[in-house]
Enzyme design. Structure first.
Site: not given
Length: 783
Positions: A540, A616, A620
């Site tokens: 991430d 996911e 973002e």
């Protein structure tokens, strides 16, 4: 604490950006050198050289080196092409001293020695090969590959391809009202070894080594245990060398002094050698396996008078060469069901030429007005005079221009629709509408009414009293980044709270990982791999650091002189970690997260995953590219601004194709489309879920944050309407926490008046949102 400006004051301060300096076109170029026939059998092309000019390769041999590529030359024979590349390093300086060096507890496995010294890929599709026991699969698309050594009958490289009728679906979820669109919770492609490349000299102790890491490729070398015993594992004298490349049409094995062996876990029903001799000394075998699928195997020795390959069935699982040790090429491909004859002719015309990797080319000349583009040059080896074919995904085909032409050869991918083989070794991908976005929504001043501005001003006067320092001093880079960005969006300036991270004084500082080469939180090294969503394991980073880069761009825009050098260095270090565009930067890998073949980023870092990498939160993801563009604007780096715009434009196309599922989406099975979003999209599986919650508002809502001016450009109104009508409308009034505020900001794209009225009352807010920005965002939306 330095007081922050209110949103209205900030709006008044939006002035013309600094004049963009002319792009410096000076750079180093490289030579593409053709090597001798013997060099093809150097497992990693040790003799590959880079010099100071790019020249066209000769075409005088059948077997040429991996670094030869006629496609990299202009149409005039022998003309030298001098690229005005935009993929220049952000910096080549060492990481800042505030990031203490720290070795990682996870070590790369089976990586060639000379590749270990530089930055290592953490989020690339081939990551499973260098993690754990290296036996988890990877997907080149359309094929899946896996190193096999645990089964006594399967030693070498296993090859899988699954047709759409073999996908496995999870249970139906009663959440959709879309007629004819199913809502299976997940679907997955079983990994079934239809064919496998091996050698009789391999046993359970044989070795696999990986190297030559690139954006689209790596190289695998399989060698017998005897090489390790002799101490020649790095430079084996006998091996199978396999280039692993995104979209490759053939699985190619370069054999050096080994006896070929083919295996299949599905079992071979019949083995047939083509009675008609092929051109140029190639022979062809057809493998009909027990599921009714035919696979082709082509073989040619490297010397004109070398012994041809003769295969014999030992049993249904094993086929062995009776012609002895082999030096040459073996290529394997699958025939699509129903198009066997037509597809076989295409393979026949293309056998002998194969790709060993690709070069990403992004040049200033590709950007004109509101347009933009990029190029992928596939490095060719073998008989480069042959017709070269390579598989494309739907988003490629929408923008492919130039000489690339489609064929009728089609195979399904695992999770992204049909793949069509195209002829041509240079892909020109042209985006006619490049997204260019500023700090605030386009035309906001003519959309937001004076009455709304007055109400926003009053709300801002309340929100500015929030304790920025307390709310950003968190034990998570992710949540701290969200909080910084929300205050930045509120005030468009935030110094003291940002200063803590710029000086690396947060609760869990960042360190520079000397093993993989990157900036990671110390938290995971101290408290376990899953701390802070796996940041320390390179999960991430594009989500986490995108928030900080966005905040830095806002600060620099409104106060260009405040700690100018420190802000620049800190922000550039984060950018280099997550989106370094150049191999000339020796301290960070190139494009850690973004996949230029898939057109989006991968979230998963150095974890073994049986279904490959995953993504996911698409919203973002785009926030990073948006932040990169903004930072390029305010730091007078136009190439970064344009690169961010291009990545955002590409991601918009792929997100709309693969992640946000409109009713007529053809890239996912009908049994899944009713979910409207993919949830977690893996390379081999799609699961309508999240890593943190099974709630429908979380699964859908994680695709809606942060609500920046970039978000409405990716979420088409038609999609938002379909998702709202089929999934969200029945649930939204039952939600009592901050997720409802996220859904209501999204609903503003459909009914901004109702969304505006919602935010006028006392409402729970998401931790990445202020009420002032929510009101302004909704008010500024196009009707």
């Amino acid at each position: 604490m330095i007081h922050c400006l209110t949103l209205v004051v900030a709006i008044a301060l939006i002035v013309r950006l600094p004049t963009i300096a002319a792009i410096n076109q000076s750079q180093n170029q490289k030579i593409i050198r053709q090597e001798s026939i013997a060099d093809i059998f150097d497992p990693f092309n040790v003799n590959r050289m880079q010099q100071s000019a790019e020249v066209c390769p000769r075409k005088d041999t059948v077997f040429v080196s991996d670094s030869s590529n006629a496609a990299m030359c202009d149409s005039e024979v022998g003309k030298i092409e001098l690229p005005d590349t935009m993929l220049r390093p952000i910096s080549t300086d060492p990481p800042l001293n505030i990031f203490r060096p720290h070795a990682h507890v996870v070590k790369p496995m089976r990586v060639r020695v000379r590749d270990r010294a530089g930055p290592l890929p953490t989020n690339k599709f081939y990551g499973n090969l260098i993690l754990g026991d290296s036996h988890a699969p990877l997907w080149t698309h359309p094929y899946g590959l896996r190193w096999e050594s645990n089964d006594v009958a399967q030693q070498g490289l296993g090859i899988s391809h699954i047709d759409d009728n073999m996908k496995v679906f999870g249970p139906e979820q009663p959440i959709s009202e879309v007629p004819g669109a199913g809502t299976a919770k997940y679907y997955i492609n079983p990994f079934l070894v239809s064919m496998g490349l091996s050698a009789t000299e391999f046993d359970a102790e044989h070795d696999m080594t990986v190297g030559d890491f690139g954006e689209f490729d790596c190289t695998m070398v399989l060698s017998p245990a005897s090489e390790r015993a002799r101490g020649t594992l790095e430079t084996p004298s006998s091996f199978i060398r396999v280039p692993i490349v995104r979209g490759m049409a053939f699985i190619t094995g370069v054999y050096q002094d080994l006896t070929p062996q083919i295996f299949s876990s599905i079992l071979v029903r019949t083995l047939t050698r083509d009675a008609n001799p092929m051109m140029d000394g190639w022979i062809k075998y057809r493998f009909l396996i027990e599921n009714g699928i035919t696979w082709l195997l082509y073989a040619k020795p490297d010397r004109p008078r070398g012994p041809a390959l003769h295969l014999k069935m030992v049993n249904q699982r094993k086929i062995t060469a009776t012609s002895g040790k082999f030096r040459g090429l073996i290529q394997i491909a699958k025939l699509p069901v129903g198009r066997e004859a037509e597809s076989e002719r295409i393979y026949d015309n293309s056998v002998g030429v194969y790709t060993t990797g690709g070069e990403l080319v992004v040049r200033q000349k590709y950007f004109d007005g509101g347009e933009g583009g990029y190029r992928i040059d596939w490095r060719l080896a073998g008989d480069i005079n042959k017709q070269f074919i390579h598989f494309t995904l739907p988003h490629h085909r929408a923008v492919l221009t130039g000489a690339s032409k489609p064929t009728s050869l089609v195979l399904p991918s695992t999770t992204k629709g049909k793949m069509v083989a195209y002829v041509g070794s240079s892909w020109h991908l042209h985006e006619s509408e490049r997204l260019s976005i500023g700090f605030l929504p386009k035309d906001w001043s003519s959309i937001v009414t004076q009455e709304q501005l007055d109400m926003i001003r009053r709300q801002a006067q309340q929100d500015v009293e929030l304790d920025f320092d307390r709310d950003t001093n968190l034990d998570s880079m992710y949540f701290a980044g969200k909080s910084l960005a929300k205050f930045a969006l509120l005030n468009l300036v935030l110094k003291k709270s940002f200063e803590r991270f710029m000086d690396n004084r947060q609760k869990f500082p960042l360190v520079y990982d000397t093993t993989w080469k990157g900036l990671i939180s110390i938290q995971g090294l101290e408290h376990g791999a899953l701390a802070d969503f796996g940041n320390s394991w390179y999960n991430d980073h594009h989500y986490h650091y995108g928030y900080f880069i966005h905040t830095a761009a806002i600060i620099r825009h409104l106060d260009p002189t405040w700690r100018k050098d420190d802000v620049t260095s800190f922000t550039n270090n984060l950018l280099r970690d997550v989106a370094n565009p150049s191999p000339d930067d020796p301290h960070f890998p190139v494009f850690r997260s973004f996949d230029w073949f898939m057109g989006h980023s991968w979230s998963q870092g150095i974890f073994v995953s049986l279904d490959g990498k995953d993504e996911e939160s698409t919203s973002e993801d785009i926030n990073l590219y948006y932040a990169l563009s903004l930072w390029g604007k305010v730091s007078n780096r136009p190439e970064l601004d344009q690169l961010g715009q291009l990545m955002l434009t590409i991601a918009r196309r792929t997100i709309q194709n693969y992640f946000l599922l409109e009713d007529d989406n053809m890239n996912h099975p009908r049994a899944f489309v009713g979910n409207k979003v993919t949830g977690i999209l893996f390379e081999n599986k799609v699961d309508h879920s999240t890593y943190f919650s099974p709630r429908i508002e979380c699964i859908q809502g994680i695709q809606m944050i942060p609500a920046t001016p970039a978000l409405p450009l990716v979420r088409r109104r038609r999609f938002v309407q379909q998702e709202w009508d089929s999934l969200l409308r029945p649930h939204v009034k039952q939600i009592e926490d901050g997720w409802r505020s996220i859904l209501m900001m999204n609903y503003g794209m459909l009914d901004k008046d109702e969304a505006w009225r919602y935010f006028l009352g006392p409402v729970p807010l998401d931790d990445g949102m202020t009420k002032t920005w929510a009101m302004f965002f909704v008010a500024s939306l196009q009707s």
